[in-house]
Write an enzyme that holds these catalytic residues in place. Structure first.
Site, short mmCIF file in Angstrom:
data_model
loop_
_atom_site.label_atom_id
_atom_site.label_comp_id
_atom_site.label_asym_id
_atom_site.label_seq_id
_atom_site.Cartn_x
_atom_site.Cartn_y
_atom_site.Cartn_z
N ILE A 97 0.88 -1.18 0.00
CA ILE A 97 0.00 0.00 0.00
C ILE A 97 0.90 1.21 0.00
CG2 ILE A 97 -1.72 1.31 1.30
CD1 ILE A 97 -2.66 -1.42 2.45
N HIS A 114 -7.46 -3.38 -10.83
CA HIS A 114 -8.05 -4.18 -9.76
C HIS A 114 -8.97 -5.23 -10.37
CE1 HIS A 114 -9.47 -5.07 -5.73
NE2 HIS A 114 -10.71 -5.06 -6.19
#
Length: 205
Positions: A97, A114
């Site tokens: 992240i 994604h």
């Protein structure tokens, strides 16, 4: 011409699809650098074979904060001309992240893919989530990265049908095929300055 930096952690199949499209002169962008946080990432050899420079910024054992690690990534990107003024950063299976500081510095210049139709099923195991939910369709989304979890403005989406016999593996394969198609398309749109961000929306054209 814009400079492209791609961040990977593994094989980087989406990285490969983007680099091959660039090599075929389908995208007017300079593939400046591929960076991996793992020294054994298979994508490093693929990038080298295509002729793109690679760097390793190892994350394992790094003692500092996420922002301090990202400073090292930013320094490497900058070294290869991937700057907030003249660069695009693509996340291609980068298993970290990224920090708010990184996102803000490269505002609307970091994109990710994604394996779900966002805003449905963000985070990990999206294909499993879709199957357990009983969804009839799923797909993939190319989006700008913001400081949330898979919450940035959507650029392109592609759908796939979910069959009753689909498993997590079979669904993942169907979605990955579409990922390899739309991620280079999104990079091309960005490189040709065809994307404008307006609030939560992107305007293409």
């Amino acid at each position: 011409m814009l400079n492209l930096g791609i961040l990977i952690s593994g094989r980087g199949s989406n990285m490969e699809s983007i680099l091959k499209a660039i090599k075929k002169k389908k995208i007017p962008i300079n593939p400046a650098i591929v960076i991996s946080n793992k020294p054994d990432a298979k994508g490093l050899k693929i990038a080298q074979k295509i002729g793109v420079p690679v760097e390793i910024v190892e994350s394992k054992g790094f003692k500092g904060t996420r922002a301090e690690y990202d400073k090292k990534i930013i320094s490497t990107l900058t070294k290869y001309g991937v700057t907030p003024r003249n660069g695009l950063v693509c996340l291609a299976g980068f298993m970290r992240i990224i920090s708010p500081e990184f996102v803000k510095k490269y505002k609307n210049r970091i994109i990710n893919i994604h394996p779900a139709l966002l805003p449905a099923f963000p985070g990990l195991d999206s294909q499993k989530q879709a199957l357990e939910y009983g969804s009839k369709v799923s797909g993939c989304t190319v989006h700008f990265v913001d400081t949330g979890m898979d919450t940035g403005p959507v650029i392109i989406q592609a759908t796939v049908k979910i069959n009753e016999k689909d498993t997590e593996e079979s669904l993942s394969k169907k979605i990955l095929k579409e990922e390899h198609r739309i991620y280079p398309e999104a990079v091309n749109l960005f490189a040709r300055k065809k994307i404008r961000v307006s609030g939560r929306k992107t305007i293409i054209g």
